[in-house]
Write a protein that holds these residues in place. Structure first.
Motif, PDB file in Angstrom:
ATOM      1  N   ILE A  46      52.896  57.876  17.089  1.00 49.89           N
ATOM      2  CA  ILE A  46      52.581  59.176  16.494  1.00 49.89           C
ATOM      3  C   ILE A  46      53.652  59.578  15.487  1.00 49.89           C
ATOM      4  N   ALA A  47      54.924  59.283  15.820  1.00 44.29           N
ATOM      5  CA  ALA A  47      56.033  59.671  14.933  1.00 44.29           C
ATOM      6  C   ALA A  47      55.933  58.971  13.586  1.00 44.29           C
ATOM      7  N   THR A  97      51.178  67.638  20.227  1.00 46.07           N
ATOM      8  CA  THR A  97      51.203  66.289  20.801  1.00 46.07           C
ATOM      9  C   THR A  97      52.610  65.904  21.219  1.00 46.07           C
ATOM     10  N   PHE A  98      53.612  66.178  20.380  1.00 46.96           N
ATOM     11  CA  PHE A  98      54.996  65.888  20.748  1.00 46.96           C
ATOM     12  C   PHE A  98      55.418  66.703  21.977  1.00 46.96           C
ATOM     13  N   HIS A 138      40.091  51.819   6.839  1.00 41.94           N
ATOM     14  CA  HIS A 138      39.422  53.075   7.226  1.00 41.94           C
ATOM     15  C   HIS A 138      39.441  53.259   8.748  1.00 41.94           C
ATOM     16  N   ALA A 139      40.629  53.135   9.323  1.00 39.78           N
ATOM     17  CA  ALA A 139      40.786  53.208  10.773  1.00 39.78           C
ATOM     18  C   ALA A 139      41.220  54.601  11.204  1.00 39.78           C
ATOM     19  N   SER A 140      40.738  55.040  12.366  1.00 38.51           N
ATOM     20  CA  SER A 140      41.151  56.318  12.949  1.00 38.51           C
ATOM     21  C   SER A 140      42.460  56.124  13.711  1.00 38.51           C
ATOM     22  N   VAL A 141      43.053  57.244  14.158  1.00 34.42           N
ATOM     23  CA  VAL A 141      44.292  57.177  14.924  1.00 34.42           C
ATOM     24  C   VAL A 141      44.059  56.419  16.228  1.00 34.42           C
ATOM     25  N   THR A 142      42.943  56.669  16.876  1.00 34.86           N
ATOM     26  CA  THR A 142      42.636  55.972  18.127  1.00 34.86           C
ATOM     27  C   THR A 142      42.501  54.472  17.903  1.00 34.86           C
ATOM     28  N   GLN A 143      41.847  54.081  16.830  1.00 30.64           N
ATOM     29  CA  GLN A 143      41.716  52.655  16.526  1.00 30.64           C
ATOM     30  C   GLN A 143      43.068  52.022  16.227  1.00 30.64           C
ATOM     31  N   LEU A 144      43.949  52.760  15.554  1.00 30.20           N
ATOM     32  CA  LEU A 144      45.287  52.229  15.285  1.00 30.20           C
ATOM     33  C   LEU A 144      46.030  51.933  16.583  1.00 30.20           C
ATOM     34  N   ALA A 145      45.881  52.813  17.576  1.00 32.04           N
ATOM     35  CA  ALA A 145      46.544  52.574  18.863  1.00 32.04           C
ATOM     36  C   ALA A 145      46.087  51.269  19.484  1.00 32.04           C
ATOM     37  N   TRP A 146      44.822  50.897  19.245  1.00 33.71           N
ATOM     38  CA  TRP A 146      44.286  49.677  19.844  1.00 33.71           C
ATOM     39  C   TRP A 146      44.781  48.410  19.151  1.00 33.71           C
ATOM     40  N   ILE A 147      45.436  48.542  18.012  1.00 34.38           N
ATOM     41  CA  ILE A 147      46.084  47.366  17.412  1.00 34.38           C
ATOM     42  C   ILE A 147      47.179  46.857  18.350  1.00 34.38           C
ATOM     43  N   SER A 149      51.875  50.264  31.102  1.00 34.76           N
ATOM     44  CA  SER A 149      52.505  51.517  30.673  1.00 34.76           C
ATOM     45  C   SER A 149      52.510  51.635  29.157  1.00 34.76           C
ATOM     46  N   PHE A 150      52.765  50.520  28.457  1.00 38.92           N
ATOM     47  CA  PHE A 150      52.766  50.558  26.996  1.00 38.92           C
ATOM     48  C   PHE A 150      51.368  50.860  26.462  1.00 38.92           C
ATOM     49  N   CYS A 151      50.341  50.261  27.094  1.00 41.67           N
ATOM     50  CA  CYS A 151      48.960  50.521  26.657  1.00 41.67           C
ATOM     51  C   CYS A 151      48.583  51.980  26.860  1.00 41.67           C
ATOM     52  N   LEU A 152      48.884  52.506  28.058  1.00 41.59           N
ATOM     53  CA  LEU A 152      48.489  53.878  28.375  1.00 41.59           C
ATOM     54  C   LEU A 152      49.201  54.888  27.492  1.00 41.59           C
ATOM     55  N   GLY A 153      50.494  54.678  27.249  1.00 38.75           N
ATOM     56  CA  GLY A 153      51.228  55.626  26.414  1.00 38.75           C
ATOM     57  C   GLY A 153      50.633  55.752  25.030  1.00 38.75           C
ATOM     58  N   ALA A 154      50.318  54.622  24.405  1.00 42.27           N
ATOM     59  CA  ALA A 154      49.732  54.647  23.066  1.00 42.27           C
ATOM     60  C   ALA A 154      48.329  55.239  23.087  1.00 42.27           C
ATOM     61  N   ALA A 155      47.532  54.862  24.095  1.00 46.61           N
ATOM     62  CA  ALA A 155      46.145  55.329  24.159  1.00 46.61           C
ATOM     63  C   ALA A 155      46.072  56.836  24.401  1.00 46.61           C
ATOM     64  N   ILE A 156      46.871  57.335  25.346  1.00 46.65           N
ATOM     65  CA  ILE A 156      46.805  58.762  25.699  1.00 46.65           C
ATOM     66  C   ILE A 156      47.284  59.637  24.548  1.00 46.65           C
ATOM     67  N   LEU A 157      48.417  59.290  23.942  1.00 48.01           N
ATOM     68  CA  LEU A 157      48.958  60.152  22.888  1.00 48.01           C
ATOM     69  C   LEU A 157      48.143  60.080  21.603  1.00 48.01           C
ATOM     70  N   SER A 158      47.587  58.919  21.283  1.00 49.98           N
ATOM     71  CA  SER A 158      46.723  58.851  20.099  1.00 49.98           C
ATOM     72  C   SER A 158      45.445  59.652  20.314  1.00 49.98           C
ATOM     73  N   ALA A 159      44.924  59.617  21.554  1.00 50.65           N
ATOM     74  CA  ALA A 159      43.731  60.414  21.863  1.00 50.65           C
ATOM     75  C   ALA A 159      44.040  61.908  21.785  1.00 50.65           C
ATOM     76  N   LEU A 160      45.223  62.311  22.261  1.00 49.52           N
ATOM     77  CA  LEU A 160      45.613  63.721  22.178  1.00 49.52           C
ATOM     78  C   LEU A 160      45.740  64.172  20.731  1.00 49.52           C
ATOM     79  N   LEU A 161      46.350  63.343  19.889  1.00 55.41           N
ATOM     80  CA  LEU A 161      46.494  63.708  18.481  1.00 55.41           C
ATOM     81  C   LEU A 161      45.131  63.834  17.808  1.00 55.41           C
ATOM     82  N   SER A 162      44.225  62.922  18.129  1.00 54.09           N
ATOM     83  CA  SER A 162      42.885  62.992  17.546  1.00 54.09           C
ATOM     84  C   SER A 162      42.154  64.248  17.982  1.00 54.09           C
TER      85      SER A 162
END
Length: 399
Positions: free
Chosen positions: A232-233, A364-365, A37-46, A343-356
């Motif tokens: 996101i893709a 988002t794309f 039961h994870a959100s998109v933002t939580q998935l990015a933090w994996i 850079s890898f952390c920020l890319g995942a965090a920013i785009l997952s937050a935008l999608l949410s």
């Protein structure tokens, strides 16, 4: 097998372990989200938790190697990595999974800097290009193959086995480390650990170099944005009906295009300079991300992202150290690797937050494509004559 080859194999196996865990987990995100039961933002933090663990430990690697000895440190790191892989696979909530991923990153984060230092130390300068070729082969093959293999595991067994599958490779590398690496004594002379020095390099005079600054910005906005876009893709494609195996297999055309980009950068960097290569790479990745909005254009999208993204990353890697003095190369390398992980952390965090926030894959794309173009003005301001002088010093007139 020569001793230096054994040392190189230990480094490459540890490098492969790290890369697998950076890329394989994303294909399992939809299944993890459903079960935990994870959100998109939580998935990015994996991924982010693993990358943060990698990043935090890098500045401590030299001190820890002096305290423990390199062989002992690598063995301990592999044990920590293997144990954390088991606990990640057994996680009963998204919060505990993220926590164990951070611990897994701490174990994996020491394998690259310590193993790399050992390997390059045992190869003469004239033969290090052979080792670099092996490293680049691993860096290309693992991101290409691990998502496809991960997809097969998810579809046929369970997402948990993606993490359990780390154990054979980790334990084999541990066994080879014990058998192959000569025991080394901890250093009798070592400086006390200064936590403040970990962040000192962020104020380093090296950042006055426009080439290093531009290369670091390129990595934040090109490979970093691609990592977030690929997350996101995967969610987007699963919504279209793709299974985990199919989504993972899309990294294969990406890898083919990346191989071509690396070859082009190697052949054209000295001839053309970095500016046209970076501009072309940015535009190609931008177009590839925009094509993700068309379901019929998914494969061309991954081809363009691979070609453009790797053209930028391989060119930036060379540009970053072009005007760094030899005595500062170690510090520049540490700074570069920290920036790469961030850079890898920020890319995942920013785009997952935008999608949410936006709840729209198309928007988002589009925003990800725009972020890819952020370094445009920095690239245009690069001093072409200065770069030419560094690349071709013999052609400069004597004064």
């Amino acid at each position: 097998m020569t001793y230096r080859s054994k040392v190189a194999w230990i480094f490459l196996l540890g490098f492969a372990l790290d890369l697998v865990n950076m890329f394989v987990a994303t294909v399992a995100y939809p299944d993890i989200a459903h079960e935990l039961h994870a959100s998109v933002t939580q998935l990015a933090w994996i991924s982010n938790a693993y990358l943060i663990g990698l990043t935090v430990i890098i500045p401590l690697s030299v001190w820890l190697a002096a305290v423990m000895g390199e062989r002992t440190l690598i063995a301990a790191s592999l044990l920590l990595f293997a144990g954390a892989s088991v606990t990640v696979g057994q996680a009963s909530s998204i919060e505990t999974l993220i926590g164990w991923r951070a611990l897994q990153g701490l174990g994996g984060g020491l394998l690259i800097p310590v193993g790399q230092a050992m390997a390059y130390r045992h190869f003469p300068a004239a033969e290090r290009s052979q080792l670099t070729a092996r490293v680049m082969s691993v860096a290309l093959l693992v991101p290409a193959l691990s998502p496809a293999l991960g997809g097969l595991i998810v579809d046929n067994v369970s997402w948990r086995w993606i993490f359990y599958a780390n154990l054979p490779l980790a334990l084999m590398t541990l066994l080879l480390t014990v058998l192959w690496i000569k025991p080394d004594r901890p250093s009798s002379r070592r400086e006390p650990l200064d936590v403040g020095s970990i962040f000192q390099q962020l104020r380093s005079p090296m950042l006055r170099s426009p080439m290093l600054r531009t290369a670091m910005l390129i990595y934040l906005c090109i490979p970093g944005v691609f990592i977030g876009t690929s997350l996101i893709a995967i969610l987007y494609l699963r919504g279209l009906g793709y299974d985990a195996t199919q989504t993972g297999a899309l990294m294969l055309p990406w890898a083919l295009a990346s191989a071509l980009a690396i070859l082009l950068s190697k052949k054209l960097f000295n001839r053309c300079g970095p500016k046209p290569l970076l501009l072309a790479g940015m535009l190609l990745q931008c177009l590839g991300i925009l094509l993700l909005n068309g379901p019929a254009l998914i494969i061309p999208a991954y081809l363009l992202m691979g070609l453009g993204g790797s053209l930028c990353s391989s060119t930036a890697q060379t540009l970053a150290f072009l005007d760094i003095p030899a005595e500062r190369m170690g510090h520049a390398s540490a700074l570069w690797n920290i920036n790469r992980q961030v850079s890898f952390c920020l890319g995942a965090a920013i785009l997952s937050a935008l999608l949410s926030a936006l709840d729209s894959f198309a928007i988002t794309f589009t925003m990800a494509a725009a972020l890819t173009l952020l370094p445009l003005f920095a690239v245009l301001r690069l001093d072409t004559s200065r770069i030419r002088a560094l690349l071709h010093p013999a052609s400069e007139p004597h004064r």
